[in-house]
Enzyme design. Structure first.
Site, PDB file in Angstrom:
ATOM      1  N   HIS A 195      42.231  39.165  44.745  1.00  0.00           N
ATOM      2  CA  HIS A 195      40.788  38.962  44.567  1.00  0.00           C
ATOM      3  C   HIS A 195      39.984  39.887  45.479  1.00  0.00           C
ATOM      4  CE1 HIS A 195      40.184  36.298  48.184  1.00  0.00           C
ATOM      5  NE2 HIS A 195      41.426  35.927  47.932  1.00  0.00           N
ATOM      6  N   ASP A 206      42.604  39.035  53.377  1.00  0.00           N
ATOM      7  CA  ASP A 206      42.255  38.055  52.335  1.00  0.00           C
ATOM      8  C   ASP A 206      41.059  38.550  51.571  1.00  0.00           C
ATOM      9  OD1 ASP A 206      41.898  35.796  50.833  1.00  0.00           O
ATOM     10  OD2 ASP A 206      41.145  34.550  52.454  1.00  0.00           O
ATOM     11  N   GLU A 262      37.534  33.999  43.872  1.00  0.00           N
ATOM     12  CA  GLU A 262      38.622  33.136  44.342  1.00  0.00           C
ATOM     13  C   GLU A 262      38.137  32.175  45.408  1.00  0.00           C
ATOM     14  OE1 GLU A 262      42.031  31.835  46.882  1.00  0.00           O
ATOM     15  OE2 GLU A 262      40.261  32.963  47.463  1.00  0.00           O
ATOM     16  N   ASP A 319      36.558  39.212  46.182  1.00  0.00           N
ATOM     17  CA  ASP A 319      35.481  38.515  46.906  1.00  0.00           C
ATOM     18  C   ASP A 319      36.006  38.082  48.266  1.00  0.00           C
ATOM     19  OD1 ASP A 319      37.152  36.678  45.380  1.00  0.00           O
ATOM     20  OD2 ASP A 319      35.783  35.068  45.958  1.00  0.00           O
ATOM     21  N   ASP A 374      48.451  36.900  48.558  1.00  0.00           N
ATOM     22  CA  ASP A 374      47.323  36.201  49.162  1.00  0.00           C
ATOM     23  C   ASP A 374      47.769  35.013  50.015  1.00  0.00           C
ATOM     24  OD1 ASP A 374      44.692  35.678  49.756  1.00  0.00           O
ATOM     25  OD2 ASP A 374      44.259  34.654  47.876  1.00  0.00           O
TER      26      ASP A 374
HETATM   27 ZN   LIG Z   1      42.467  34.707  49.306  1.00  0.00          ZN
END
Ligand SMILES: [Zn+2]
Length: 500
Positions: A121, A152, A186, A123, A210
């Site tokens: 992801h 992340d 996410e 975001d 992730d």
């Molecule tokens: Zn994440």
């Protein structure tokens, strides 16, 4: 990734790689993998610089705009990754700014061939305060990139993208298509993948970079159960006018508040309550009512034992007072449930060999206007399903006077240890790092749940500096050596999964 990942590492249940694992001729794999490693090394500078550029886009979810349902910056991040992929000859597709993908099909691979997916992801959560480097500066210091999202999940997203570029550049012979899927939501709802998979094919297998290495193969089911009942009417004795605790079902409440009425003067009651640890009182409405505040200790909903539930502390205090009998029963019941993190008093306790015991967190309580509502966050073992849970719960509360108002469910994720996905990823990881840490299970949830058959694979390594900032923390950082190592691992893993 969730801010806290609480792991149960269940060593005795781990089966290590066995000779049953089907292998391609080793010499051929080794040759290809050496080429992939050499290519990634040769492109080190470019990988690091594009990753830093990507991280400078402050892709915190924001207000919807045309073509950007989660804000202009998340759209900008999707566009950046797609432009990079396209400039290297990969096909790309943007799904209305919700999500996007880039795909590589080796020569001879049909457009209908099954897909191996990497799901990441773009975001990020807001940076918060206290950084020693600007959170969207992507500065390099001590061999580490400092940026919100570097772990992340934008750093690993770039690693997966460069892994696919390595496959293409080395013309690795494959039988399946390889796709990097990028979501833009996410951190606040998974709307990205809901939209994506409503329109696009589900990969037959894959991973999401992730969480942490080596991999997470089992994640408990997550259910929220809402129980309701009528609250007793006001009588001649002390009456609880309102009670509330908790902010979110998946957190152990650290504060709970009750407002009470009393026919007797407050002085004796106040003295009694203030003697209880964690309790404070305040007369309100000109002394007509007493507000009682309880303090607990917050913890993640997947580890309720790590916290102290403030709703339980509050009920402890309330039980010292002289209430009407019906109200005593109600408060006693809430008290029992707040303290029972195994769920036995709800009839739902149990465990399995893979993920261990069910956990239960009374995350929200609200009493007022004649009604009491409780919300429990339940993490149930992977070998159960929500219907098992529902039937245990319905039986468990049958004579309690409470009704099960709703039960929402995120089903468990479980890929057995002997599944080729797990054995393949583990083999690649171990060959690259020499680390023999067993695969993990979690009570929390990762992005891998969005896939039918996927596991979380990286990006955090066993040899990370424990003082480094992690996901959702200040000074989130990732050593560039780890970025490069992850890129090699992802390239080799995708090559193997796509040549089954
Ligand atoms: Zn994440």
């Amino acid at each position: 990734m969730t801010p806290q990942c609480f792991l149960w590492i269940i060593g005795e249940h781990i089966r290590f790689l066995s000779s049953e694992t089907e292998r391609k001729p080793v010499d051929k794999i080794t040759l290809t993998e050496n080429e992939l490693s050499a290519w990634v090394e040769a492109h080190r500078g470019e990988i690091i610089e594009t990753t830093r550029e990507f991280l400078r886009i402050p892709s915190v979810g924001g207000e919807a705009a045309p073509g950007a349902p989660f804000g202009a910056e998340t759209r900008q991040a999707l566009d950046f990754a797609l432009a990079l992929a396209e400039s290297h000859g990969l096909t790309i597709k943007n799904l209305d700014g919700y999500a996007a993908h880039t795909e590589y099909a080796a020569s001879g691979v049909s457009a209908e061939a099954p897909i191996v997916g990497a799901l990441a992801h773009v975001d990020v959560v807001p940076p918060g305060t206290g950084w020693s480097h600007p959170p969207f500066g992507a500065e390099l210091a001590d061999g580490k990139i400092y940026a919100r999202g570097v772990l992340d999940d934008k750093g690993p997203a770039m690693a997966a993208l460069w892994a696919i570029l390595a496959l293409k550049a080395n013309a690795v012979p494959l039988t399946r298509r390889v796709r990097l899927i990028l979501g833009a939501n996410e951190e606040s709802g998974f709307e990205c993948v809901k939209h994506y998979f409503a329109h696009e094919e589900m990969p037959v297998t894959g991973f999401t970079p992730d969480a942490m290495f080596p991999l997470v193969y089992a994640e408990k089911g997550i259910a929220n159960a809402v129980l309701t009942r009528a609250a007793p009417p006001e009588g001649e004795r002390i009456h609880v006018v309102s009670l509330s605790g908790g902010e979110r079902p998946n957190m152990v409440p650290d504060t709970a508040v009750a407002v009470i009425l009393s026919p007797a003067p407050w002085a004796a009651i106040v003295a009694r309550l203030n003697a209880v640890v964690g309790i404070s009182t305040e007369e309100i409405e000109g002394g007509g009512r007493l507000k009682i505040t309880a303090k607990g200790v917050s913890a993640h909903g997947s580890t309720p034992n790590a916290g102290v539930n403030a709703i339980g502390v509050l009920c402890d205090a309330l039980l010292l007072l002289d209430h009407h009998e019906d109200q005593v029963l109600l408060v006693q019941q809430i008290h029992t449930w707040a303290g029972d993190t195994a769920g036995s008093s709800l009839g739902i306790d149990g465990q399995d060999e893979v993920t261990g015991p069910l956990t239960c967190n009374l995350g929200l309580a609200a009493l007022g206007d004649g009604q009491a509502v409780l919300t429990f966050n339940i993490r149930y073992p992977v070998t159960w399903n929500s219907e098992d849970l529902r039937s245990c719960l319905t039986t468990g509360i049958a004579n309690s006077g409470w009704t099960l108002e709703s039960l929402t469910d995120q089903p468990p994720l479980y890929v057995p240890l002997d599944d080729p996905l797990v054995t393949t990823l583990l083999e690649v990881y171990r060959a690259e790092t020499g680390d023999q840490t067993p695969p993990m299970t979690m009570g929390g949830g990762t992005y891998a749940r969005a896939m039918t058959s996927g596991v979380a694979f990286g990006p955090e390594f066993h040899d990370k500096d424990p003082n480094d900032g992690g996901p959702h923390e200040k000074d989130e950082c990732w050593p560039v050596d780890h970025l490069i190592r992850a890129t090699k691992i992802y390239a080799k893993a995708l090559a193997r999964l796509a040549s089954e």
